[in-house]
Design an enzyme around this catalytic site. Structure first.
Site, mmCIF file in Angstrom:
data_model
loop_
_atom_site.group_PDB
_atom_site.id
_atom_site.type_symbol
_atom_site.label_atom_id
_atom_site.label_comp_id
_atom_site.label_asym_id
_atom_site.label_seq_id
_atom_site.Cartn_x
_atom_site.Cartn_y
_atom_site.Cartn_z
ATOM 1 N N TYR A 1 0.822 -1.209 0.000
ATOM 2 C CA TYR A 1 0.000 0.000 0.000
ATOM 3 C C TYR A 1 0.860 1.264 0.000
ATOM 4 O O TYR A 1 0.464 2.286 -0.535
ATOM 5 C CB TYR A 1 -0.888 0.040 1.247
ATOM 6 C CG TYR A 1 -2.229 -0.622 1.098
ATOM 7 C CD1 TYR A 1 -2.326 -1.960 0.754
ATOM 8 C CD2 TYR A 1 -3.401 0.091 1.338
ATOM 9 C CE1 TYR A 1 -3.555 -2.574 0.643
ATOM 10 C CE2 TYR A 1 -4.638 -0.517 1.233
ATOM 11 C CZ TYR A 1 -4.708 -1.846 0.879
ATOM 12 O OH TYR A 1 -5.930 -2.456 0.770
ATOM 13 N N LYS B 1 2.761 -15.349 2.691
ATOM 14 C CA LYS B 1 3.001 -16.097 1.446
ATOM 15 C C LYS B 1 4.509 -16.369 1.412
ATOM 16 O O LYS B 1 5.226 -15.951 0.489
ATOM 17 C CB LYS B 1 2.499 -15.253 0.258
ATOM 18 C CG LYS B 1 2.491 -15.967 -1.068
ATOM 19 C CD LYS B 1 1.436 -17.044 -1.215
ATOM 20 C CE LYS B 1 1.615 -17.807 -2.512
ATOM 21 N NZ LYS B 1 0.766 -19.009 -2.606
ATOM 22 N N ASP C 1 -12.571 -8.774 4.378
ATOM 23 C CA ASP C 1 -13.847 -8.721 3.642
ATOM 24 C C ASP C 1 -14.399 -10.138 3.497
ATOM 25 O O ASP C 1 -15.599 -10.378 3.644
ATOM 26 C CB ASP C 1 -13.651 -8.134 2.232
ATOM 27 C CG ASP C 1 -13.934 -6.639 2.178
ATOM 28 O OD1 ASP C 1 -13.731 -5.976 3.216
ATOM 29 O OD2 ASP C 1 -14.334 -6.137 1.111
ATOM 30 N N ASP D 1 -3.282 -18.175 0.570
ATOM 31 C CA ASP D 1 -4.262 -18.861 -0.284
ATOM 32 C C ASP D 1 -4.976 -19.964 0.503
ATOM 33 O O ASP D 1 -6.206 -20.109 0.442
ATOM 34 C CB ASP D 1 -3.612 -19.406 -1.571
ATOM 35 C CG ASP D 1 -2.289 -20.126 -1.344
ATOM 36 O OD1 ASP D 1 -1.764 -20.096 -0.221
ATOM 37 O OD2 ASP D 1 -1.772 -20.733 -2.307
ATOM 38 N N ASP E 1 -6.521 -6.825 4.201
ATOM 39 C CA ASP E 1 -7.636 -6.151 3.527
ATOM 40 C C ASP E 1 -8.537 -7.199 2.887
ATOM 41 O O ASP E 1 -9.768 -7.179 3.049
ATOM 42 C CB ASP E 1 -7.082 -5.203 2.461
ATOM 43 C CG ASP E 1 -8.192 -4.504 1.703
ATOM 44 O OD1 ASP E 1 -9.123 -4.023 2.367
ATOM 45 O OD2 ASP E 1 -8.141 -4.467 0.466
#
Ligand code: IPM
Ligand code: MG
Length: 371
Positions: free
Chosen positions: A142, A189, A249, A221, A245
């Site tokens: 970001y 990851k 959601d 994942d 983020d």
């Protein structure tokens, strides 16, 4: 107690959900004899329209002088659909997070038994789910270097993390785990990314300081899948900015509606409280948005101000409302109540005026007739 609160209503449904939270904070102030002083400030598309700047300096200054910040939502379709826009509403929020050093975003995921049927997941899998996501908020991709080549054919977003950035949020996540079920899951990851390998190394080294906490490591994942197939396994999830983020959601479907989830962003100084939903422009001004994410964020704000009983009362009121079927359109498309009605009901509950059988009729009158 006297406290200064900066209120940033933002865009879309931000103003109408935040308005309900302010009513509720006022009801709390009255009941517990506190004094909340509010300063309203601009950020987002509304700030661009009025000042040309998504985050005017006065907003940063007011936040720095406040005990807490209550924020609504950010974003407007006119910018979403224009990749060439020079200035974007979201830049305001990102700059505010950076300016206030709000490095830890805390997103609790809980379920309500009266709403289990709304989740696309099976009730037996989501019953008693209770975990919290600690998302790093001021680093990673970001905030890395961004570039677009002159001919517009190549773009770059860099992802960087330092040991210090990883350690400060990890300490908070470990401490949260100690207060909860003593289980921390680092989501990364590390099979691909160098930054993720640094996260693992740092977290592994910190384990010795928190011997009572069991630590697991999951690739993002796999974590995305596990959140859906077996969300009960989680207690505290720790992760970097972008992964946090996305999975937060995703995790909201467990509760049944994105409109229900609150968040707190904390750092060195003032802390900011906001629902995790976006500005939902299609619903703006219709009095149909779900105010619970904002109201529960106000409860987190009260916790942060060390007003534990006050926060618990707000949560109790929310639970009472939901379990009695007083819900907005995102939850029940036919029998729904207005945003403002839910705010009023929660205020009534807090003032000790729990709507009983006698008042049920009045509440029914405030039900929406839009079908
Ligand atoms: C969130 C939002 C923001 C983010 C946007 C609005 C910049 O999606 O708070 O989760 O990506 O952090
Ligand atoms: Mg998001």
């Amino acid at each position: 107690m006297k406290k200064k609160i900066t209120v940033i209503e933002g865009d879309g449904i931000g103003p109408e959900v935040t308005k309900q939270s302010i009513h509720i904070l006022n009801a709390i102030a009255k009941f517990y004899k506190h004094e909340f002083e509010y300063t309203y400030c601009l950020m987002g598309a509304v700030a661009i329209d009025k000042t040309g700047d998504p985050l005017p300096n006065e907003t940063i200054e007011s936040c720095l002088e406040s005990d807490a910040i209550l924020f609504g939502a950010i974003g407007h379709p006119k910018y979403d659909n224009d990749p060439n826009a020079k200035v974007r509403p979201e830049q305001g929020l990102l700059k505010l997070r950076k300016s206030l050093q709000l490095y830890a975003n805390i997103r609790p995921v809980t379920t309500y038994s009266s709403l289990h049927h709304l989740s696309p997941l099976k009730t037996k899998n989501i019953k008693d789910v209770d975990f919290v996501i600690y998302r790093e908020l001021t680093g990673g991709i970001y905030f890395g270097k961004k570039e677009l080549s002159e001919d517009g054919t190549q773009a770059l977003d860099e992802c960087t993390y330092t040991v210090e950035e990883i350690e400060r949020i990890s300490h908070l996540a470990f401490q949260a785990a100690q207060q909860r079920k003593k289980h921390l899951t680092l989501v990364d990851k590390a099979n691909v990314l160098e930054t993720s390998r640094l996260w693992r190394k740092v977290v592994q080294a910190m384990c010795a300081q928190y011997p009572d906490v069991t630590v697991d490591y999951l690739f993002v994942d796999n974590a995305a899948m596990q959140i859906i197939v077996n969300p009960k396994q989680f207690d505290v999830i720790l992760t970097e900015n972008m992964f946090g983020d996305i999975i937060s959601d995703e995790a909201s479907v467990i509760s049944g509606s994105l409109g229900l989830l609150p968040s707190a962003s904390i750092g060195k100084g003032a802390a900011l409280f906001e629902p995790i939903h976006g500005s939902y422009p299609q619903a703006a001004g219709k009095d149909i948005a779900n105010p619970m994410g904002s109201i529960l964020s106000a409860a987190m704000l009260l916790d942060h101000l060390k007003m534990k009983d006050e926060a618990a009362l707000v949560r109790q009121a929310v639970e009472w409302t939901l379990s009695n079927g007083f819900v907005t359109k995102d939850i029940d498309n036919v029998n729904f109540y207005f945003t403002s009605t839910l705010g009023e009901l929660i205020c009534d509950y807090i003032s000790g005026n729990v709507p009983g059988a006698g008042k049920k009729e009045n509440i029914e009158l405030r039900k929406s007739t839009i079908i």
